[in-house]
Design a protein around this motif. Structure first.
Motif, PDB file in Angstrom:
ATOM      1  N   SER A  17       0.802  -1.221   0.000  1.00  0.00           N
ATOM      2  CA  SER A  17       0.000   0.000   0.000  1.00  0.00           C
ATOM      3  C   SER A  17       0.836   1.273   0.000  1.00  0.00           C
ATOM      4  CB  SER A  17      -0.926  -0.001   1.220  1.00  0.00           C
ATOM      5  OG  SER A  17      -0.172  -0.081   2.419  1.00  0.00           O
ATOM      6  N   CYS A  18       2.154   1.152   0.135  1.00  0.00           N
ATOM      7  CA  CYS A  18       3.007   2.335   0.221  1.00  0.00           C
ATOM      8  C   CYS A  18       3.368   2.866  -1.166  1.00  0.00           C
ATOM      9  CB  CYS A  18       4.297   2.012   0.980  1.00  0.00           C
ATOM     10  SG  CYS A  18       4.076   1.713   2.743  1.00  0.00           S
ATOM     11  N   GLY A  19       3.521   4.177  -1.226  1.00  0.00           N
ATOM     12  CA  GLY A  19       4.024   4.774  -2.457  1.00  0.00           C
ATOM     13  C   GLY A  19       5.469   4.421  -2.692  1.00  0.00           C
ATOM     14  N   ALA A  20       6.216   4.228  -1.594  1.00  0.00           N
ATOM     15  CA  ALA A  20       7.609   3.794  -1.672  1.00  0.00           C
ATOM     16  C   ALA A  20       8.018   3.299  -0.296  1.00  0.00           C
ATOM     17  CB  ALA A  20       8.537   4.913  -2.132  1.00  0.00           C
ATOM     18  N   VAL A  21       8.928   2.349  -0.286  1.00  0.00           N
ATOM     19  CA  VAL A  21       9.538   1.851   0.946  1.00  0.00           C
ATOM     20  C   VAL A  21      11.037   2.090   0.836  1.00  0.00           C
ATOM     21  CG1 VAL A  21       9.987  -0.147   2.413  1.00  0.00           C
ATOM     22  CG2 VAL A  21       7.757   0.105   1.293  1.00  0.00           C
ATOM     23  N   ILE A  22      11.613   2.745   1.860  1.00  0.00           N
ATOM     24  CA  ILE A  22      13.049   2.998   1.895  1.00  0.00           C
ATOM     25  C   ILE A  22      13.577   2.359   3.166  1.00  0.00           C
ATOM     26  CG2 ILE A  22      14.872   4.736   1.834  1.00  0.00           C
ATOM     27  CD1 ILE A  22      12.801   6.718   0.719  1.00  0.00           C
ATOM     28  N   ALA A  23      14.447   1.369   3.024  1.00  0.00           N
ATOM     29  CA  ALA A  23      14.942   0.610   4.168  1.00  0.00           C
ATOM     30  C   ALA A  23      16.462   0.674   4.222  1.00  0.00           C
ATOM     31  CB  ALA A  23      14.476  -0.838   4.092  1.00  0.00           C
ATOM     32  N   TRP A  24      16.983   0.887   5.428  1.00  0.00           N
ATOM     33  CA  TRP A  24      18.420   0.894   5.662  1.00  0.00           C
ATOM     34  C   TRP A  24      18.805  -0.496   6.160  1.00  0.00           C
ATOM     35  CZ3 TRP A  24      15.492   5.039   5.403  1.00  0.00           C
ATOM     36  CH2 TRP A  24      16.022   6.229   4.896  1.00  0.00           C
ATOM     37  N   LEU A  25      19.473  -1.262   5.312  1.00  0.00           N
ATOM     38  CA  LEU A  25      19.815  -2.642   5.623  1.00  0.00           C
ATOM     39  C   LEU A  25      21.319  -2.857   5.442  1.00  0.00           C
ATOM     40  CD1 LEU A  25      16.865  -4.524   3.865  1.00  0.00           C
ATOM     41  CD2 LEU A  25      17.070  -3.936   6.283  1.00  0.00           C
ATOM     42  N   PRO A  26      22.119  -2.429   6.409  1.00  0.00           N
ATOM     43  CA  PRO A  26      23.570  -2.606   6.264  1.00  0.00           C
ATOM     44  C   PRO A  26      24.004  -4.057   6.315  1.00  0.00           C
ATOM     45  CG  PRO A  26      23.031  -1.756   8.450  1.00  0.00           C
ATOM     46  CD  PRO A  26      21.761  -1.718   7.653  1.00  0.00           C
ATOM     47  N   LEU A  27      23.235  -4.906   7.007  1.00  0.00           N
ATOM     48  CA  LEU A  27      23.576  -6.319   7.147  1.00  0.00           C
ATOM     49  C   LEU A  27      22.446  -7.150   6.564  1.00  0.00           C
ATOM     50  CD1 LEU A  27      24.949  -6.266  10.808  1.00  0.00           C
ATOM     51  CD2 LEU A  27      26.275  -6.193   8.684  1.00  0.00           C
ATOM     52  N   VAL A  28      22.580  -7.497   5.303  1.00  0.00           N
ATOM     53  CA  VAL A  28      21.566  -8.298   4.631  1.00  0.00           C
ATOM     54  C   VAL A  28      22.266  -9.249   3.667  1.00  0.00           C
ATOM     55  CG1 VAL A  28      21.208  -6.589   2.800  1.00  0.00           C
ATOM     56  CG2 VAL A  28      19.381  -8.214   3.345  1.00  0.00           C
ATOM     57  N   ARG A  29      21.827 -10.486   3.645  1.00  0.00           N
ATOM     58  CA  ARG A  29      22.464 -11.496   2.809  1.00  0.00           C
ATOM     59  C   ARG A  29      21.863 -11.510   1.408  1.00  0.00           C
ATOM     60  NH1 ARG A  29      21.312 -14.286   7.507  1.00  0.00           N
ATOM     61  NH2 ARG A  29      19.746 -15.546   6.415  1.00  0.00           N
ATOM     62  N   ALA A  30      22.595 -12.128   0.485  1.00  0.00           N
ATOM     63  CA  ALA A  30      22.172 -12.155  -0.916  1.00  0.00           C
ATOM     64  C   ALA A  30      20.818 -12.830  -1.071  1.00  0.00           C
ATOM     65  CB  ALA A  30      23.224 -12.863  -1.769  1.00  0.00           C
ATOM     66  N   GLU A  31      20.578 -13.921  -0.346  1.00  0.00           N
ATOM     67  CA  GLU A  31      19.297 -14.610  -0.471  1.00  0.00           C
ATOM     68  C   GLU A  31      18.146 -13.789   0.096  1.00  0.00           C
ATOM     69  OE1 GLU A  31      21.419 -16.407   3.180  1.00  0.00           O
ATOM     70  OE2 GLU A  31      21.912 -15.678   1.153  1.00  0.00           O
ATOM     71  N   ALA A  69       8.846  -7.457  -3.780  1.00  0.00           N
ATOM     72  CA  ALA A  69       8.650  -6.111  -4.321  1.00  0.00           C
ATOM     73  C   ALA A  69       7.782  -6.109  -5.567  1.00  0.00           C
ATOM     74  CB  ALA A  69      10.005  -5.474  -4.632  1.00  0.00           C
ATOM     75  N   SER A  70       7.675  -7.245  -6.250  1.00  0.00           N
ATOM     76  CA  SER A  70       6.849  -7.298  -7.460  1.00  0.00           C
ATOM     77  C   SER A  70       5.379  -7.057  -7.147  1.00  0.00           C
ATOM     78  CB  SER A  70       7.019  -8.651  -8.155  1.00  0.00           C
ATOM     79  OG  SER A  70       6.561  -9.708  -7.323  1.00  0.00           O
ATOM     80  N   HIS A  71       4.990  -7.156  -5.874  1.00  0.00           N
ATOM     81  CA  HIS A  71       3.602  -6.909  -5.473  1.00  0.00           C
ATOM     82  C   HIS A  71       3.407  -5.511  -4.889  1.00  0.00           C
ATOM     83  CE1 HIS A  71       2.927 -11.173  -6.112  1.00  0.00           C
ATOM     84  NE2 HIS A  71       3.932 -11.443  -5.296  1.00  0.00           N
ATOM     85  N   CYS A  72       4.478  -4.711  -4.865  1.00  0.00           N
ATOM     86  CA  CYS A  72       4.406  -3.372  -4.279  1.00  0.00           C
ATOM     87  C   CYS A  72       4.000  -2.362  -5.348  1.00  0.00           C
ATOM     88  CB  CYS A  72       5.765  -3.000  -3.683  1.00  0.00           C
ATOM     89  SG  CYS A  72       5.732  -1.548  -2.612  1.00  0.00           S
ATOM     90  N   ARG A  73       3.213  -1.378  -4.965  1.00  0.00           N
ATOM     91  CA  ARG A  73       2.724  -0.383  -5.918  1.00  0.00           C
ATOM     92  C   ARG A  73       3.804   0.585  -6.369  1.00  0.00           C
ATOM     93  NH1 ARG A  73      -2.079   2.571  -3.118  1.00  0.00           N
ATOM     94  NH2 ARG A  73      -2.061   3.667  -5.111  1.00  0.00           N
ATOM     95  N   GLY A  74       4.798   0.813  -5.521  1.00  0.00           N
ATOM     96  CA  GLY A  74       5.829   1.792  -5.848  1.00  0.00           C
ATOM     97  C   GLY A  74       7.215   1.195  -5.749  1.00  0.00           C
ATOM     98  N   PRO A  75       8.245   2.029  -5.867  1.00  0.00           N
ATOM     99  CA  PRO A  75       9.618   1.530  -5.778  1.00  0.00           C
ATOM    100  C   PRO A  75       9.989   1.155  -4.351  1.00  0.00           C
ATOM    101  CG  PRO A  75       9.595   3.916  -6.014  1.00  0.00           C
ATOM    102  CD  PRO A  75       8.188   3.468  -6.180  1.00  0.00           C
ATOM    103  N   VAL A  76      10.939   0.243  -4.238  1.00  0.00           N
ATOM    104  CA  VAL A  76      11.485  -0.168  -2.949  1.00  0.00           C
ATOM    105  C   VAL A  76      12.984   0.099  -2.992  1.00  0.00           C
ATOM    106  CG1 VAL A  76      11.856  -2.059  -1.331  1.00  0.00           C
ATOM    107  CG2 VAL A  76       9.722  -1.940  -2.644  1.00  0.00           C
TER     108      VAL A  76
END
Length: 244
Positions: A117-131, A140-147
Motif C-alpha cells: 500500500s506504500c508509495g515507496a519503501v526505503i529501508a536501511w539494511l547494512p547487514l543483509v544477505r544475498a538470499e 517487491a513485485s507486489h508493491c505499488r511503488g519503488p522499494v
C-alpha cells in the motif's frame, strides 16, 4: 510459501512503471525514465544519512504530494523533516519505523512490501544477505511503488538480485555524484554529477557561495622555489630582523 520462491524470469521483465528521480539527467539513463516500481533499487553510500536523502528527497516529495505514503525503515539518523519539507515532502504521509536490530529491520521491510500500500519503501539494511535481497525482490513485485535498499558502498562488490543499483557520493559545489552500477540493458560507464543542494539552502545561498570550490585558494609553496626566484625575493622589513 509462494512468496519465498524466486523465479528467474522476474528479474528480466521489462520496466513498465516508474517514478521520476527528480533529476532529468538521471532519468535519461534509467530504464523507463525513473526509479522502477514493483522492484528493488539499491542505493549504496559510504556513510548513512549523509547523501541518500539528497538523492531520494525529490521522489519522496512527489509521492507525498499525491497523498502516497512513504515508509522509512531504520534510518541511521532521525529524519530531518524541516529540511525535507523544503523539497515538497508532506510529513503527514511519511512513516518512520524506528528499528535497530538487523532482524527487525528486515522483518519490517518485508511486511511493508507485502502490504503493497506504500508509495515507496526505503529501508536501511547494512547487514543483509544475498538470499534475503533476492526474497525482497520477489516480494517487491507486489508493491505499488519503488522499494529502496540503502546499503554500504562496499556491498557493490557483491552480486545482487536488485535490477537497479546506484552508488552515491558527495561532491563539491553542492553536487552529488551518481554511478549506475547495474541497470537493465547496457552498462553505464560514466558517473553523473547532479546538483542537489540541501533543503532550504537554495533560497538563502548567495551566488558566491553556490560555488564554494572557487573560494579555495592554494598558497604558493616556497619549498620548491628556484635559486633565481629566491634571489629576486626582497626581504620583508617587518618579518626579517635588521642586519645593522
Amino acid at each position: 510459501m509462494e512468496a519465498a520462491l524466486w523465479r528467474g524470469d522476474q528479474l528480466g521483465s521489462p520496466v513498465s512503471d516508474v517514478e521520476s528521480t527528480g533529476f532529468p539527467a538521471l532519468d535519461a539513463v534509467l530504464p523507463g525514465g525513473g526509479w522502477p516500481s514493483a522492484a528493488l533499487t539499491e542505493v549504496l553510500v559510504s556513510q548513512f544519512s549523509i547523501v541518500e536523502f539528497r538523492l531520494l528527497a525529490p521522489t519522496i516529495g512527489a509521492l507525498t504530494a499525491r497523498g502516497r505514503t512513504v515508509a522509512l525503515v531504520g534510518p541511521a539518523l532521525r529524519p530531518h523533516m524541516p529540511g525535507l519539507r523544503h523539497h515538497g515532502v508532506d510529513d503527514r504521509y511519511v512513516v518512520w519505523v524506528d528499528v535497530d536490530a538487523p532482524r527487525d529491520r528486515l522483518w519490517s521491510t518485508e511486511q511493508l512490501i507485502k502490504a503493497g500500500s506504500c508509495g515507496a519503501v526505503i529501508a536501511w539494511l547494512p547487514l543483509v544477505r544475498a538470499e534475503q535481497v533476492r526474497r525482497l525482490q520477489v516480494l517487491a513485485s507486489h508493491c505499488r511503488g519503488p522499494v529502496f535498499l540503502c546499503r554500504p558502498e562496499s556491498a557493490g562488490r557483491d552480486s545482487s538480485a536488485a535490477p537497479l543499483r546506484v552508488a552515491v557520493r558527495v561532491q563539491t559545489d553542492w553536487q552529488i555524484e551518481v554511478q549506475v552500477l547495474k541497470r537493465k540493458g547496457s552498462p553505464l560507464e560514466e558517473s553523473l554529477p547532479l546538483l542537489s543542494m540541501p533543503g532550504g539552502l537554495d533560497t538563502i545561498m548567495t551566488p558566491r557561495l553556490r560555488h564554494p570550490s572557487r573560494l579555495v585558494t592554494v598558497e604558493p609553496s616556497h619549498a620548491v622555489d628556484s635559486p633565481v626566484a629566491a634571489a629576486e625575493r626582497k626581504p620583508d622589513p617587518v618579518l626579517e630582523p635588521s642586519r645593522s
